[in-house]
Design a protein around this motif. Structure first.
Motif, mmCIF file in Angstrom:
data_model
loop_
_atom_site.group_PDB
_atom_site.id
_atom_site.type_symbol
_atom_site.label_atom_id
_atom_site.label_comp_id
_atom_site.label_asym_id
_atom_site.label_seq_id
_atom_site.Cartn_x
_atom_site.Cartn_y
_atom_site.Cartn_z
ATOM 1 N N SER A 535 31.727 70.506 34.371
ATOM 2 C CA SER A 535 33.031 70.035 34.816
ATOM 3 C C SER A 535 32.853 69.173 36.058
ATOM 4 O O SER A 535 32.285 69.621 37.070
ATOM 5 N N MET A 536 33.301 67.926 35.949
ATOM 6 C CA MET A 536 33.234 67.034 37.111
ATOM 7 C C MET A 536 34.539 67.143 37.893
ATOM 8 O O MET A 536 35.607 67.416 37.342
ATOM 9 N N PRO A 582 36.160 67.768 31.983
ATOM 10 C CA PRO A 582 34.838 68.152 31.452
ATOM 11 C C PRO A 582 34.013 66.916 31.065
ATOM 12 O O PRO A 582 34.562 65.886 30.685
ATOM 13 N N VAL A 583 32.675 67.047 31.166
ATOM 14 C CA VAL A 583 31.729 66.010 30.738
ATOM 15 C C VAL A 583 30.802 66.644 29.708
ATOM 16 O O VAL A 583 30.305 67.769 29.898
ATOM 17 N N TYR A 584 30.571 65.905 28.611
ATOM 18 C CA TYR A 584 29.666 66.383 27.564
ATOM 19 C C TYR A 584 28.430 65.490 27.536
ATOM 20 O O TYR A 584 28.534 64.256 27.501
ATOM 21 N N VAL A 585 27.263 66.120 27.577
ATOM 22 C CA VAL A 585 25.982 65.413 27.525
ATOM 23 C C VAL A 585 25.387 65.641 26.136
ATOM 24 O O VAL A 585 25.080 66.790 25.765
ATOM 25 N N VAL A 586 25.216 64.551 25.363
ATOM 26 C CA VAL A 586 24.747 64.640 23.979
ATOM 27 C C VAL A 586 23.299 64.159 23.920
ATOM 28 O O VAL A 586 22.977 63.059 24.394
ATOM 29 N N VAL A 587 22.428 64.976 23.319
ATOM 30 C CA VAL A 587 20.994 64.666 23.252
ATOM 31 C C VAL A 587 20.558 64.638 21.792
ATOM 32 O O VAL A 587 20.867 65.563 21.027
ATOM 33 N N ARG A 588 19.839 63.577 21.434
ATOM 34 C CA ARG A 588 19.172 63.471 20.120
ATOM 35 C C ARG A 588 17.722 63.100 20.407
ATOM 36 O O ARG A 588 17.421 61.939 20.688
ATOM 37 N N GLN A 593 13.680 67.866 28.579
ATOM 38 C CA GLN A 593 14.160 68.712 29.678
ATOM 39 C C GLN A 593 15.296 67.983 30.374
ATOM 40 O O GLN A 593 15.159 66.812 30.759
ATOM 41 N N LEU A 594 16.418 68.687 30.542
ATOM 42 C CA LEU A 594 17.637 68.094 31.070
ATOM 43 C C LEU A 594 17.983 68.749 32.413
ATOM 44 O O LEU A 594 17.888 69.977 32.561
ATOM 45 N N THR A 595 18.408 67.911 33.410
ATOM 46 C CA THR A 595 18.735 68.416 34.747
ATOM 47 C C THR A 595 20.036 67.782 35.234
ATOM 48 O O THR A 595 20.238 66.568 35.084
ATOM 49 N N LEU A 596 20.932 68.610 35.830
ATOM 50 C CA LEU A 596 22.169 68.146 36.452
ATOM 51 C C LEU A 596 22.051 68.344 37.960
ATOM 52 O O LEU A 596 21.670 69.422 38.433
ATOM 53 N N GLU A 597 22.399 67.301 38.734
ATOM 54 C CA GLU A 597 22.375 67.384 40.196
ATOM 55 C C GLU A 597 23.759 67.018 40.743
ATOM 56 O O GLU A 597 24.375 66.045 40.292
ATOM 57 N N TYR A 598 24.207 67.807 41.744
ATOM 58 C CA TYR A 598 25.446 67.483 42.457
ATOM 59 C C TYR A 598 25.049 66.764 43.734
ATOM 60 O O TYR A 598 24.316 67.301 44.577
#
Length: 704
Positions: A535-536, A582-588, A593-598
């Motif tokens: 959630s942004m 909300p934000v959706y991150v879609v990966v194909r 390896q996925l990382t979220l930073e504030y």
């Protein structure tokens, strides 16, 4: 005038005279009639008031009979449509010469050898007044027919001919009339005509190489020879000297022909010489095959040219697999040609060319039986090495019913003993689990590796490797066979259960992302999608980074303000949130390896509603937090009072002034402006992205 009309015009006086007198045309004088002489046979022409009747019949049924002698005879072609046919009793295997002349300058006629139905067997056209001979041979005692006709449409007139018996053929043209020949003796003969063929027969035993040489006594007329075996195989096109392998016991046929191209009679003598060149170490036919038994010790043989074939035989046990292999031939990169046949002669397997690999044939024996292997290598002359191995029973079943059951993970190994072998494995799969199958190598050429369900339907075909997602709880089968034109041998396939899907595929099942907590994942199949969510908050700054993938960011709030950067295998998206959603991150991707930073919140509002109040004069430190950030400030100004505003930074900035009514206040390059209205004004500061640099960071706002 056409030839037909011209002929009718020329014959018209004869026909009118005969009809006018009420008479009939006289018949030709038959052979033996009074006045006919043996030395010079000259049929008489009957003349009525100077008109000529046809002196010789035009068909074999009305032909003039004459003897085959050196005596001359004559006749007349009354018109260009006339045909004069002659018949004589020919002898068996006799040569004849038929020669005719016309008085000069009349040329353009033909001499034909025809059958009793008038069909042409041979002929020569004549365009010289001295004539040209038709030479021919009769194979049996019979009535033979000759025909004289005009080739040139204007030709007619008298002619003179001779028919000669040149003599009898010294050797027959067929096996029935062939001359028996003892290899220890020298044979002789004469090529009477360019079309002559002399046939000799030689009785030989199998197991030796021989040569036949033909030598002509006339240097201008060479002779050629060809040999045919009792089975009909030939040494090929005739040559002066031929060599062959006596593959069978029996009668061999030796044919001698001439290469003389002219139609004159040849009469060229020749001699035939027979030589034995060596013995054959292994028989060339099934009935003379060399028996072999399975052994790890190789055996050797010798090939002696393009016609040599070595045949071996072996007897099988029920349910055993046999491999016959030959090593690479010395000086070459492949092994000998191999052909495996069963007891009825049906081909079971053939060799396959494999660079720097032995050639192999194999059979899975269903019963006790005898098999044969033929070894050859073109025109190669030299040794070879082969061996026969008993590989025992098949290691894996060939059908779904006989499949070998395995538990995953497992390394599936096997031996495709023959190019017709199929190895089948069975294993259980669970719904929602990913499974990986990877070929790991081997000595064989695995062809189609097929994944099937219990109904035999092909679900996937392996080419190196593949991963699949099971949608059911079931038993699946992996079927392995040999590639077309490939070679049998070993194989190995690494099969494993990768477990259930690690992340949801939809926003409803998305995996939550927490700032600072990396998340790993894998999309094993092209249809798999991994979805993450966070959630942004409005005015907050975020960075989403992925190593091994290029994620896609979506939100129900609309288009997101993001900036993409790449460093090595890591792709990052900098997000400047302008709303809370909300934000959706879609990966194909495969493994990632996925990382979220504030990154913090925006220091100043981005619009007029959230503007930061300031007073005059001012020196204010601030930060443009992203390439999309806008800092908005508000202050009261009086109309007509000059002011100057600047934003100094290590990157390009754009500063604008907005009047109380929302219109832009003109501003100089140095930042000077004069308000035209009194009231609340707004100052906007943003990065200069027109240059394409997308740089941002701290700056100083100066108002004086």
């Amino acid at each position: 005038m056409t030839p037909l009309l011209r002929s009718i015009w020329r014959r018209l006086p004869i026909l009118m005279f005969a009809l006018g007198c009420g008479g009939a045309l006289p018949e030709p004088i038959e052979e033996g009639a009074p006045g006919m002489q043996a030395e010079s046979f000259q049929p008489a022409n009957v003349s009525l008031s100077g008109a000529l009747l046809d002196d010789h019949g035009d068909t074999p049924a009305t032909a003039t009979h004459l003897p085959a002698s050196s005596a001359s005879f004559g006749g007349t072609l009354e018109s260009s449509l006339d045909r004069d046919v002659f018949a004589f009793q020919s002898g068996a295997r006799h040569f004849y010469r038929f020669h005719c002349t016309f008085p000069e300058p009349l040329v353009g006629w033909g001499l034909e050898l025809i059958d009793s139905a008038g069909r042409r067997l041979d002929w020569v056209p004549v365009w010289i007044s001295s004539g040209r001979s038709l030479y021919f041979k009769t194979h049996s005692a019979q009535t033979t027919y000759l025909r004289m006709f005009a080739v040139h449409e204007e030709l007619s007139g008298s002619y003179s001919c001779v028919l000669e018996d040149v003599g009898q053929d010294d050797h027959g043209d067929t096996v029935e009339t062939a001359t028996p020949w003892l290899p220890s003796t020298q044979a002789t003969g004469v090529m009477e005509l360019r079309t002559d063929m002399d046939v000799f027969t030689v009785s030989l035993s199998h197991g030796a190489f021989h040569g036949v040489t033909c030598t002509s006594q006339n240097p201008a007329v060479s002779c050629k020879v060809k040999v045919l075996s009792p089975t009909g195989s030939s040494t090929g096109d005739p040559t002066g000297t031929v060599s062959f392998n006596a593959t069978h016991d029996g009668i061999y046929r030796v044919e001698v022909t001439s290469v003389f191209a002219q139609d004159l009679i040849v009469q060229a003598a020749y001699t035939l010489q027979f030589a034995t060149l060596g013995t054959d170490d292994h028989g060339d036919a099934r009935e003379y095959a060399t028996p072999v038994t399975p052994s790890s010790v190789p055996f050797t043989g010798q090939l002696s040219g393009g016609l040599d074939r070595d045949v071996f035989s072996f007897t099988t046990q029920v349910g055993h697999i046999y491999l016959f292999s030959c090593e690479v031939v010395p000086g070459y990169s492949v092994g000998p040609h191999l052909m495996l046949t069963n007891g009825t002669g049906q081909m079971v397997d053939v060799h396959t060319y494999v660079e720097n690999q032995p050639t192999r044939v194999s059979v899975d024996a269903a019963a006790v039986a005898e098999y044969f292997v033929e070894v050859g290598f073109g025109a190669y002359v030299g040794p070879y090495s082969c061996r026969l191995e008993d590989l025992g029973s098949d290691d894996h079943g060939d059908t779904l019913v006989d499949a070998t059951e395995v538990l995953l993970p497992s390394l599936l190994t096997g031996h495709m003993e023959t190019r017709l072998d199929v190895d089948v494995f069975s294993f259980s799969v669970r719904a929602g689990h990913h499974y990986s199958l990877q070929q790991m190598g081997g000595t064989g050429n695995a062809g189609a590796v097929r994944l099937k369900n219990a109904q035999g339907t092909v679900l996937h075909t392996l080419s190196g490797g593949f991963t699949f997602l099971s949608s059911e709880e079931a038993v699946y089968f992996l079927e392995v066979d040999v590639a077309p034109f490939g070679r049998a041998g070993t194989f190995s396939i690494w099969a494993r259960d990768l477990g259930p899907d690690d992340h949801g595929d939809t926003p409803a099942t998305a995996t939550p992302l927490e700032p600072g907590l990396p998340v790993s994942g894998a999309c094993y199949v092209s249809t798999d999608v991994d979805v993450f969510t966070f959630s942004m908050e409005a005015n907050a700054l975020y960075r989403v980074s992925c190593t091994g993938c290029d994620p896609k960011l979506e939100s129900p709030a609309g288009l997101l303000r993001t900036l993409k950067t790449t460093q090595g295998t890591t792709i990052s998206y900098h997000l400047d949130a302008d709303a809370t959603a909300p934000v959706y991150v879609v990966v194909r991707a495969g493994l990632y390896q996925l990382t979220l930073e504030y990154l913090g919140t925006d220091d100043h509002g981005d619009d007029l509603v959230h503007a930061t109040p300031i007073t005059y004069p001012l020196l204010l430190p601030a930060v443009l937090d992203s390439a999309f950030d806008v800092d908005v400030f508000s202050l009261s100004l009086l109309a007509g009072q000059p002011r100057r505003v600047k934003a100094t930074a290590g990157f390009g900035t754009v500063v604008s002034v907005v009047a109380p009514d929302g219109t832009a206040v003109p501003r100089s390059f140095a930042g000077d402006f004069t308000p035209t209205q009194s009231g609340l004004h707004h100052l906007r500061v943003r990065p200069d992205i027109a240059s394409g640099s997308f740089t941002y960071g701290p700056y100083s706002l100066i108002l004086d």
